[in-house]
Enzyme design. Structure first.
Site, PDB file in Angstrom:
ATOM      1  N   LYS A 152      -4.478   2.677 -10.089  1.00  0.00           N
ATOM      2  CA  LYS A 152      -3.567   2.750 -11.222  1.00  0.00           C
ATOM      3  C   LYS A 152      -2.506   1.660 -11.072  1.00  0.00           C
ATOM      4  CE  LYS A 152      -0.009   3.466  -9.983  1.00  0.00           C
ATOM      5  NZ  LYS A 152       0.809   2.577  -9.075  1.00  0.00           N
TER       6      LYS A 152
ATOM      7  N   TYR B 116       3.329   7.931 -12.971  1.00  0.00           N
ATOM      8  CA  TYR B 116       3.062   9.245 -12.367  1.00  0.00           C
ATOM      9  C   TYR B 116       3.713  10.359 -13.180  1.00  0.00           C
ATOM     10  CZ  TYR B 116       1.192   6.935  -8.233  1.00  0.00           C
ATOM     11  OH  TYR B 116       0.426   6.179  -7.386  1.00  0.00           O
TER      12      TYR B 116
HETATM   13  P1  NAD Z   1       0.044  -5.186  -1.963  1.00  0.00           P
HETATM   14  O1  NAD Z   1       0.958  -6.248  -2.474  1.00  0.00           O
HETATM   15  O2  NAD Z   1       0.413  -4.547  -0.688  1.00  0.00           O
HETATM   16  O3  NAD Z   1      -1.437  -5.770  -1.797  1.00  0.00           O
HETATM   17  C1  NAD Z   1      -2.044  -6.571  -2.765  1.00  0.00           C
HETATM   18  C2  NAD Z   1      -3.243  -7.264  -2.149  1.00  0.00           C
HETATM   19  O4  NAD Z   1      -3.824  -8.102  -3.139  1.00  0.00           O
HETATM   20  C3  NAD Z   1      -2.857  -8.147  -0.962  1.00  0.00           C
HETATM   21  O5  NAD Z   1      -3.800  -7.980   0.064  1.00  0.00           O
HETATM   22  C4  NAD Z   1      -2.963  -9.561  -1.530  1.00  0.00           C
HETATM   23  O6  NAD Z   1      -3.350 -10.507  -0.560  1.00  0.00           O
HETATM   24  C5  NAD Z   1      -4.032  -9.393  -2.584  1.00  0.00           C
HETATM   25  N1  NAD Z   1      -3.962 -10.404  -3.646  1.00  0.00           N
HETATM   26  C6  NAD Z   1      -5.018 -11.075  -4.129  1.00  0.00           C
HETATM   27  N2  NAD Z   1      -4.611 -11.922  -5.069  1.00  0.00           N
HETATM   28  C7  NAD Z   1      -3.301 -11.804  -5.191  1.00  0.00           C
HETATM   29  C8  NAD Z   1      -2.312 -12.441  -6.009  1.00  0.00           C
HETATM   30  N3  NAD Z   1      -2.638 -13.363  -6.911  1.00  0.00           N
HETATM   31  N4  NAD Z   1      -1.035 -12.066  -5.852  1.00  0.00           N
HETATM   32  C9  NAD Z   1      -0.679 -11.108  -4.969  1.00  0.00           C
HETATM   33  N5  NAD Z   1      -1.571 -10.463  -4.166  1.00  0.00           N
HETATM   34  C10 NAD Z   1      -2.868 -10.826  -4.282  1.00  0.00           C
HETATM   35  O7  NAD Z   1      -0.114  -4.136  -3.133  1.00  0.00           O
HETATM   36  P2  NAD Z   1      -0.526  -2.616  -3.025  1.00  0.00           P
HETATM   37  O8  NAD Z   1       0.716  -1.801  -2.889  1.00  0.00           O
HETATM   38  O9  NAD Z   1      -1.581  -2.438  -2.026  1.00  0.00           O
HETATM   39  O10 NAD Z   1      -1.055  -2.352  -4.511  1.00  0.00           O
HETATM   40  C11 NAD Z   1      -2.387  -2.696  -4.914  1.00  0.00           C
HETATM   41  C12 NAD Z   1      -2.783  -1.830  -6.115  1.00  0.00           C
HETATM   42  O11 NAD Z   1      -2.729  -0.470  -5.731  1.00  0.00           O
HETATM   43  C13 NAD Z   1      -1.871  -1.944  -7.324  1.00  0.00           C
HETATM   44  O12 NAD Z   1      -2.598  -1.802  -8.496  1.00  0.00           O
HETATM   45  C14 NAD Z   1      -0.930  -0.765  -7.188  1.00  0.00           C
HETATM   46  O13 NAD Z   1      -0.404  -0.303  -8.427  1.00  0.00           O
HETATM   47  C15 NAD Z   1      -1.852   0.261  -6.584  1.00  0.00           C
HETATM   48  N6  NAD Z   1      -1.105   1.231  -5.758  1.00  0.00           N
HETATM   49  C16 NAD Z   1      -1.430   2.536  -5.902  1.00  0.00           C
HETATM   50  C17 NAD Z   1      -0.806   3.476  -5.121  1.00  0.00           C
HETATM   51  C18 NAD Z   1      -1.209   4.912  -5.200  1.00  0.00           C
HETATM   52  O14 NAD Z   1      -0.519   5.735  -4.648  1.00  0.00           O
HETATM   53  N7  NAD Z   1      -2.324   5.233  -5.826  1.00  0.00           N
HETATM   54  C19 NAD Z   1       0.176   3.090  -4.205  1.00  0.00           C
HETATM   55  C20 NAD Z   1       0.468   1.741  -4.072  1.00  0.00           C
HETATM   56  C21 NAD Z   1      -0.194   0.823  -4.849  1.00  0.00           C
END
Ligand code: NAD
Length: 422
Positions: free
Chosen positions: A167, A252
């Protein structure tokens, strides 16, 4: 049954012979089933060892054998993947990690070694479509910045894989709908990772609301706020995130109001605010308050922000009780309290539900849908509807006016069958 018990006793005796052979030699009694447990219908079980007054332990998890589970490729090795999703495979029963996709080779190699993923099952974005040739991969879990969800969902579906997508589903309802259409055209499943809809405490609140245990939900209060840090991260870039606090964490609150009532709102009133001198909010908003009015009479008041100390609270006000779930949208600690009249006193009951890893539950639900060819409980349509409503929230915040939404009758219009108890 009696035969099975005798076999089990014999197995127990054989087992005991190795460990406590002298006892056996002296003709000691067989170890009773309450201690050894038993195998029944392919499951290892133990009889209850505590009295009926105590909560049952839940028993052994009885996971599927590894070679029968649904293999997942996880796309994006960011914080959510490394801190929550990959560890959750250790608690999954029907899912297993079989491949990784990352644009950062040294990190991918390290993580692959940590989780036992073979070198040939590590892909980068350029060769992503080669997942088609890996039969171990049945489902793809997309955990990338929001604007990348559409491309990788569609590429995964076209490579013949079912998709679990984080999401918010996308950065607009049009993109989200395109994802639904592409997965349908490719004949693949699409599930959006609304983990709270699989999490036991949220499901207990859902049960109390749907069964109207204390009367109908008249008012829902939902707060999801946190104090966000460095402005360089993608969450502050509109092109990558699609918005600020609203699609990231306010979602959420919106989704909870929708899944608790099962209804779709008919009116939205919203306000948003960003500190004018904070460069982090040049592209996305800091704070959004929004009110949703549901056709059955429930009103939800929701607040989300990137500028306040972490608080994730869901409160449902009914005529008979106030139901509060503290930590409702958190990964771990939760506290469920129900306040209601008890004779001349006000009783505040704290209800403890057995905790289960919500990421494991959500992945296992996806796996179950793949294995039994069922529609997920939170399919793409659930995400499309949230995007439509978020667009109306922004519209109301911009105009300062309430905005009406088309009335949709019936319950759970955008959801598949409820997840089975695990
Ligand atoms: P994050 O920033 O920690 O990780 C993002 C990943 O994407 C990194 O490994 C990065 O290297 C990669 N990436 C590839 N191309 C990129 C670009 N152009 N710019 C930036 N990063 C790039 O993010 P996250 O917190 O892991 O979030 C990822 C997804 O998960 C999002 O859609 C977020 O909304 C979702 N999320 C959901 C929950 C949940 O509880 N369900 C919690 C956190 C995040």
């Amino acid at each position: 049954m009696a035969g099975a018990n005798m076999i089990n006793r014999r197995v127990a005796l054989i087992g005991a012979a190795g460990a406590t052979g002298t006892l056996l030699a002296r003709g000691a009694a067989a170890v009773p089933e309450i201690d050894t447990g038993r195998v029944q219908n392919g499951r290892v079980e133990f009889p209850a060892w505590t009295a009926l007054t105590e909560r049952p332990s839940g028993g052994p998890p009885n996971p599927m054998p590894m070679n029968e589970r649904v293999g997942f490729a996880v796309v994006g090795l960011g914080r959510l993947t490394l801190e929550e999703i990959l560890p959750a495979f250790g608690e999954a029963k029907r899912s297993r990690l079989v491949a990784l996709v990352s644009g950062t080779p040294d990190k991918a190699a390290r993580v692959a070694a940590q989780y036992g993923v073979p070198r040939q099952a590590v892909y980068d974005y350029a060769v992503f479509d080669r997942i088609r040739d890996n039969p171990d991969i049945r489902a793809v879990y997309i955990v990338l910045p929001n604007s990348m969800h559409k491309e990788y969902t569609i590429r995964a579906a076209q490579a013949g894989k079912d998709v679990l997508c984080e999401k918010p589903m996308a950065v607009s309802s049009a993109e989200a709908q395109a994802m639904v259409d592409a997965c349908r055209a490719a004949g693949r499943k699409l599930m959006i990772a609304y983990r709270c809809q699989y999490e036991p405490y949220n499901r207990e609140v859902l049960r109390l609301v749907r069964e109207a245990t204390f009367g109908p939900a008249r008012f829902i209060d939902a707060v999801n706020v946190q104090n966000q840090g460095d402005g360089a991260q993608w969450r502050f870039k509109r092109a990558l995130a699609g918005g600020g606090a609203l699609p990231d964490i306010g979602l959420y609150c919106l989704n909870a109001a929708r899944f608790l009532t099962g209804e779709e709102p008919v009116e939205v009133i919203a306000r948003s605010f960003s500190p004018p001198n904070d460069p982090r909010y040049a592209e996305v908003e800091e704070t959004v308050n929004f009110m949703l009015r549901f056709p059955g009479g429930t009103v939800a008041n929701c607040a989300t922000s990137y500028g306040m100390h972490e608080s994730r609270l869901l409160r449902v006000h009914t005529p008979g009780a106030a139901i509060s779930l503290d930590g409702a949208f958190s990964y771990h600690d939760k506290q469920l309290r129900i306040a209601c009249r008890e004779g001349r006193a006000e009783a505040v009951e704290e209800r403890r539900v057995p905790m289960q890893n919500q990421f494991a539950l959500e992945m296992d639900h996806m796996a179950e849908c793949v294995l039994s060819n069922r529609e997920p409980h939170t399919p793409g349509e659930e995400g499309v509807q949230d995007h439509r409503i978020m667009e109306v929230i922004y519209q109301s915040a911009a105009s300062g006016q309430p905005v009406a939404l088309p009335r949709m009758d019936g319950l759970d219009r955008t959801r598949g069958p409820a997840p089975s108890a695990s």
